[in-house]
Design a protein around this motif. Structure first.
Motif, PDB file in Angstrom:
ATOM      1  N   PRO A 222       0.814  -1.112   0.084  1.00 47.46           N
ATOM      2  CA  PRO A 222       0.040   0.009  -0.013  1.00 47.46           C
ATOM      3  C   PRO A 222       0.514   1.197   0.065  1.00 47.46           C
ATOM      4  N   TRP A 223       2.259   1.251   0.374  1.00 45.23           N
ATOM      5  CA  TRP A 223       2.990   2.558   0.650  1.00 45.23           C
ATOM      6  C   TRP A 223       3.655   2.820  -0.876  1.00 45.23           C
ATOM      7  N   HIS A 224       3.277   2.116  -1.972  1.00 40.96           N
ATOM      8  CA  HIS A 224       3.799   2.542  -3.180  1.00 40.96           C
ATOM      9  C   HIS A 224       2.790   2.877  -4.230  1.00 40.96           C
ATOM     10  N   ASP A 225       2.940   3.601  -5.246  1.00 44.01           N
ATOM     11  CA  ASP A 225       2.121   3.832  -6.052  1.00 44.01           C
ATOM     12  C   ASP A 225       2.356   2.584  -7.349  1.00 44.01           C
ATOM     13  N   ALA A 226       1.125   2.161  -7.162  1.00 46.21           N
ATOM     14  CA  ALA A 226       1.150   0.652  -8.104  1.00 46.21           C
ATOM     15  C   ALA A 226       1.188   1.433  -9.680  1.00 46.21           C
ATOM     16  N   ALA A 227       0.792   2.555  -9.872  1.00 42.65           N
ATOM     17  CA  ALA A 227       0.956   2.818 -11.445  1.00 42.65           C
ATOM     18  C   ALA A 227       2.405   2.994 -11.913  1.00 42.65           C
ATOM     19  N   THR A 228       3.179   3.545 -10.836  1.00 38.75           N
ATOM     20  CA  THR A 228       4.627   3.315 -11.232  1.00 38.75           C
ATOM     21  C   THR A 228       5.023   1.880 -11.321  1.00 38.75           C
ATOM     22  N   VAL A 229       4.661   1.247 -10.600  1.00 41.59           N
ATOM     23  CA  VAL A 229       5.081  -0.515 -10.779  1.00 41.59           C
ATOM     24  C   VAL A 229       4.615  -0.842 -12.222  1.00 41.59           C
ATOM     25  N   LEU A 230       3.463  -0.412 -12.516  1.00 42.50           N
ATOM     26  CA  LEU A 230       2.955  -0.938 -13.843  1.00 42.50           C
ATOM     27  C   LEU A 230       3.789  -0.145 -15.013  1.00 42.50           C
ATOM     28  N   THR A 231       4.010   0.873 -14.850  1.00 41.57           N
ATOM     29  CA  THR A 231       4.849   1.595 -15.892  1.00 41.57           C
ATOM     30  C   THR A 231       6.371   0.824 -16.063  1.00 41.57           C
ATOM     31  N   GLU A 232       6.864   0.633 -15.061  1.00 44.01           N
ATOM     32  CA  GLU A 232       8.109  -0.282 -14.993  1.00 44.01           C
ATOM     33  C   GLU A 232       7.993  -1.656 -15.699  1.00 44.01           C
ATOM     34  N   ALA A 233       6.998  -2.274 -15.350  1.00 45.80           N
ATOM     35  CA  ALA A 233       6.890  -3.360 -16.083  1.00 45.80           C
ATOM     36  C   ALA A 233       6.767  -3.326 -17.582  1.00 45.80           C
ATOM     37  N   GLN A 234       5.935  -2.441 -18.012  1.00 46.20           N
ATOM     38  CA  GLN A 234       5.746  -2.140 -19.390  1.00 46.20           C
ATOM     39  C   GLN A 234       6.832  -1.890 -19.992  1.00 46.20           C
ATOM     40  N   GLU A 235       7.960  -1.224 -19.434  1.00 49.98           N
ATOM     41  CA  GLU A 235       9.286  -1.104 -20.247  1.00 49.98           C
ATOM     42  C   GLU A 235       9.827  -2.208 -20.723  1.00 49.98           C
ATOM     43  N   ALA A 236       9.721  -3.371 -19.967  1.00 50.02           N
ATOM     44  CA  ALA A 236      10.453  -4.514 -19.756  1.00 50.02           C
ATOM     45  C   ALA A 236       9.721  -5.727 -20.566  1.00 50.02           C
ATOM     46  N   PHE A 237       8.266  -5.698 -20.539  1.00 46.27           N
ATOM     47  CA  PHE A 237       7.558  -6.813 -21.226  1.00 46.27           C
ATOM     48  C   PHE A 237       6.545  -6.178 -22.109  1.00 46.27           C
ATOM     49  N   GLU A 238       6.807  -6.593 -23.397  1.00 48.65           N
ATOM     50  CA  GLU A 238       5.944  -6.255 -24.440  1.00 48.65           C
ATOM     51  C   GLU A 238       4.429  -6.738 -24.699  1.00 48.65           C
ATOM     52  N   GLY A 239       4.303  -7.730 -23.917  1.00 50.52           N
ATOM     53  CA  GLY A 239       3.033  -8.483 -23.895  1.00 50.52           C
ATOM     54  C   GLY A 239       2.020  -7.661 -23.068  1.00 50.52           C
ATOM     55  N   PRO A 240       0.703  -8.288 -22.936  1.00 48.69           N
ATOM     56  CA  PRO A 240      -0.390  -7.690 -22.067  1.00 48.69           C
ATOM     57  C   PRO A 240       0.224  -7.789 -20.476  1.00 48.69           C
ATOM     58  N   VAL A 241       0.055  -6.452 -19.842  1.00 46.82           N
ATOM     59  CA  VAL A 241       0.348  -6.537 -18.499  1.00 46.82           C
ATOM     60  C   VAL A 241      -0.453  -5.565 -17.825  1.00 46.82           C
ATOM     61  N   GLU A 242      -1.056  -5.978 -16.608  1.00 47.41           N
ATOM     62  CA  GLU A 242      -2.035  -5.285 -15.918  1.00 47.41           C
ATOM     63  C   GLU A 242      -1.797  -5.302 -14.329  1.00 47.41           C
ATOM     64  N   LEU A 243      -2.140  -4.640 -13.537  1.00 47.17           N
ATOM     65  CA  LEU A 243      -2.254  -4.836 -11.982  1.00 47.17           C
ATOM     66  C   LEU A 243      -3.222  -5.654 -11.575  1.00 47.17           C
ATOM     67  N   ALA A 244      -2.931  -6.590 -10.570  1.00 48.88           N
ATOM     68  CA  ALA A 244      -4.223  -7.378  -9.935  1.00 48.88           C
ATOM     69  C   ALA A 244      -5.055  -6.441  -9.145  1.00 48.88           C
TER      70      ALA A 244
END
Ligand SMILES: [Zn+2]
Ligand SMILES: [Zn+2]
Length: 252
Positions: A222-244
């Motif tokens: 909860p102390w992190h911004d999930a949107a930042t985590v999502l953006t990081e993952a999208q930088e490294a993975f080209e397939g579909p990615v989303e937050l649970a």
């Protein structure tokens, strides 16, 4: 297989989610088989919004940190003392000391602890068969004994990271998974401790390296911004990615 997110908050329950718990279902021999991947703090309550908790066939624990196993205590009470009678003993897979750990968690004597309600079993090197599921556990890096789980049914593959740093065991578990449910607890750009958790970027890179088809990020604290985590993952993975998200069901 159908995967429903019961709890996806990292390390402790958040305002909108319990800690780690995922319901996995598959039809087999004329009925629906249901297993839980982890049963972390607060998850037993949310579970009952989705399914009758008495219909769970087994629990698979990734490791014994509180945010992954503690609601086994409430589940034990429900199964043992239900006014309509004790429920059948069901298997609980986990690290070797799971039975003793859960007895301590509830302040029970180690014998019998919860062993009359749960048949505690350890993961083997080879895949174990349970109903429609073929389950393989791979050791991953974390401060305690921890596993990533690779579950196959109906020719499809679900991979679940549990908690882990970057490691070969995680890559193995995620190999060409149809859905890779992967933790992302850390952010890039700060000195994160090694062999503990993944950043979004590392989760994305793992998914790419393993050839996973779809990535769902989970265990964001909860102390992190999930949107930042999502953006990081999208930088490294080209397939579909989303937050649970709690309550979302995926057809795997
Ligand atoms: Zn955790
Ligand atoms: Zn952990």
């Amino acid at each position: 297989m159908r995967l429903t997110v019961i709890g996806c908050s990292g390390s402790y329950p958040g305002p909108g989610s319990a800690a780690s718990c995922y319901l996995l279902e598959a039809d087999h021999e004329g009925r629906t088989w249901r297993v839980l991947l982890d049963l972390g703090s607060g998850a037993l309550g949310t579970l009952q919004q989705h399914v009758d908790a008495a219909t769970i066939d087994a629990v698979l624990l990734s490791h014994l940190h509180a945010d992954h196993c503690l609601d086994l205590c409430g589940f034990y009470v429900m199964r043992k003392f239900h006014p309509s009678g004790a429920m059948p003993r069901i298997p609980v897979w986990g690290p070797p000391d799971t039975a003793a750990r859960m007895a301590r968690a509830y302040d029970l004597e180690e014998e019998p602890g919860m062993t009359e309600e749960f048949d505690f079993q350890t993961y083997e090197q080879t895949a174990l068969a349970f109903g429609p599921f073929s389950i393989t556990a791979r050791r991953v890096v974390h401060p305690v004994t921890a596993y990533a789980l690779r579950i196959e049914a109906e020719g499809r593959v679900l991979a679940y990271s549990g908690d882990t740093g970057v490691c070969h065991g995680l890559d193995d578990a995620a190999r060409e998974a149809d859905l890779f449910l992967c933790e992302a607890s850390f952010l890039e750009g700060v000195p994160n401790p090694p062999d503990l958790h993944l950043t979004g970027l590392e989760a994305g890179a793992t998914a790419a390296r393993a050839g996973a088809r779809r990535l769902v990020l989970t265990h964001v604290p909860p102390w992190h911004d999930a949107a930042t985590v999502l953006t990081e993952a999208q930088e490294a993975f080209e397939g579909p990615v989303e937050l649970a998200r709690v309550g979302t069901t995926y057809d795997v």
